[in-house]
Design a protein around this motif. Structure first.
Motif, PDB file in Angstrom:
ATOM      1  N   LEU A  29      31.620  20.665  10.889  1.00 37.47           N
ATOM      2  CA  LEU A  29      31.093  21.461  11.990  1.00 37.47           C
ATOM      3  C   LEU A  29      29.664  21.043  12.305  1.00 37.47           C
ATOM      4  N   ALA A  30      29.277  21.249  13.555  1.00 36.55           N
ATOM      5  CA  ALA A  30      27.882  21.037  13.926  1.00 36.55           C
ATOM      6  C   ALA A  30      27.051  22.009  13.087  1.00 36.55           C
ATOM      7  N   PRO A  31      25.949  21.559  12.499  1.00 37.11           N
ATOM      8  CA  PRO A  31      25.172  22.412  11.602  1.00 37.11           C
ATOM      9  C   PRO A  31      24.760  23.758  12.211  1.00 37.11           C
ATOM     10  N   LYS A  33      26.299  25.421  14.580  1.00 34.31           N
ATOM     11  CA  LYS A  33      27.502  26.249  14.745  1.00 34.31           C
ATOM     12  C   LYS A  33      27.974  26.780  13.397  1.00 34.31           C
ATOM     13  N   ALA A  34      27.927  25.926  12.377  1.00 35.03           N
ATOM     14  CA  ALA A  34      28.320  26.363  11.037  1.00 35.03           C
ATOM     15  C   ALA A  34      27.413  27.494  10.570  1.00 35.03           C
ATOM     16  N   LEU A  35      26.130  27.381  10.824  1.00 33.94           N
ATOM     17  CA  LEU A  35      25.197  28.436  10.443  1.00 33.94           C
ATOM     18  C   LEU A  35      25.481  29.730  11.210  1.00 33.94           C
ATOM     19  N   SER A  36      25.792  29.605  12.490  1.00 35.17           N
ATOM     20  CA  SER A  36      26.123  30.788  13.291  1.00 35.17           C
ATOM     21  C   SER A  36      27.349  31.507  12.742  1.00 35.17           C
ATOM     22  N   ILE A  37      28.386  30.742  12.434  1.00 37.59           N
ATOM     23  CA  ILE A  37      29.614  31.333  11.898  1.00 37.59           C
ATOM     24  C   ILE A  37      29.330  32.000  10.557  1.00 37.59           C
ATOM     25  N   TYR A  38      28.574  31.335   9.706  1.00 34.08           N
ATOM     26  CA  TYR A  38      28.208  31.889   8.407  1.00 34.08           C
ATOM     27  C   TYR A  38      27.463  33.210   8.573  1.00 34.08           C
ATOM     28  N   SER A  66      43.822  23.708  18.296  1.00 28.20           N
ATOM     29  CA  SER A  66      42.444  23.345  18.625  1.00 28.20           C
ATOM     30  C   SER A  66      41.470  24.503  18.449  1.00 28.20           C
ATOM     31  N   HIS A  67      41.821  25.441  17.569  1.00 34.56           N
ATOM     32  CA  HIS A  67      40.975  26.620  17.359  1.00 34.56           C
ATOM     33  C   HIS A  67      40.767  26.920  15.880  1.00 34.56           C
ATOM     34  N   LEU A  68      39.610  27.472  15.590  1.00 36.08           N
ATOM     35  CA  LEU A  68      39.329  28.032  14.281  1.00 36.08           C
ATOM     36  C   LEU A  68      39.427  29.543  14.432  1.00 36.08           C
ATOM     37  N   LEU A 123      37.594  24.554  18.644  1.00 36.99           N
ATOM     38  CA  LEU A 123      37.034  23.485  17.821  1.00 36.99           C
ATOM     39  C   LEU A 123      36.115  22.566  18.614  1.00 36.99           C
ATOM     40  N   LYS A 124      36.455  22.298  19.868  1.00 41.26           N
ATOM     41  CA  LYS A 124      35.644  21.365  20.651  1.00 41.26           C
ATOM     42  C   LYS A 124      34.195  21.877  20.814  1.00 41.26           C
ATOM     43  N   GLU A 125      33.994  23.163  20.631  1.00 43.28           N
ATOM     44  CA  GLU A 125      32.656  23.748  20.770  1.00 43.28           C
ATOM     45  C   GLU A 125      31.884  23.777  19.454  1.00 43.28           C
ATOM     46  N   ILE A 126      32.559  23.598  18.333  1.00 40.52           N
ATOM     47  CA  ILE A 126      31.882  23.775  17.048  1.00 40.52           C
ATOM     48  C   ILE A 126      31.879  22.567  16.126  1.00 40.52           C
ATOM     49  N   VAL A 127      32.674  21.544  16.416  1.00 43.79           N
ATOM     50  CA  VAL A 127      32.709  20.369  15.530  1.00 43.79           C
ATOM     51  C   VAL A 127      31.495  19.478  15.805  1.00 43.79           C
ATOM     52  N   ALA A 128      31.163  18.732  14.748  1.00 39.60           N
ATOM     53  CA  ALA A 128      30.005  17.826  14.831  1.00 39.60           C
ATOM     54  C   ALA A 128      30.299  16.650  15.720  1.00 39.60           C
TER      55      ALA A 128
END
Length: 128
Positions: A29-31, A33-38, A66-68, A123-128
């Protein structure tokens, strides 16, 4: 792995059980976005403890096409969502944070039973 570690860290045997489940292999994940989800999941857990008096929480992450999908379910007090506007500032802020990463957030709560919060993140919005 960080989210699973957080869940394990705040679990308290006999007082609070936090179960973490993950389905599928999540791409990097983009860092930001990963932080936001966390942070969103962290806040949902905090809310379940503070407001719902939950003793059991289940956090699930799963990939589908294509979704988390992320859900946080608790066995707390719950509330009648039909009679409540859901306009608490905390819930409003959470919804906005999820929308910033182009996701959706849904709440299913029943008084005396508990609450489940569902997030659907493309996923297209959150992957690195």
């Amino acid at each position: 792995p960080v989210l699973q570690e957080y869940c394990n860290k705040i679990s308290r045997p006999g007082l609070l059980a936090i179960h973490f489940q993950s389905f599928g292999v999540l791409p990097p994940l983009a860092p930001d976005k990963a932080l936001s989800i966390y942070r969103i999941v962290q806040e949902l857990i905090h809310n379940a403890l503070k407001h719902a008096d939950a003793t059991e929480i289940v956090v699930e992450l799963g990939l589908e096409e294509s979704h988390l999908f992320v859900s946080v379910e608790d066995n707390g007090k719950g509330w009648e969502t039909e009679n409540a506007s859901g306009s608490g500032i905390g819930l409003h802020n959470l919804k906005q944070r999820v929308e910033l990463i182009r996701g959706t957030l849904e709440i299913d709560s029943r008084e005396g039973i508990g609450t489940t919060i569902y997030m659907n993140l493309p996923l297209k919005e959150i992957v690195a």
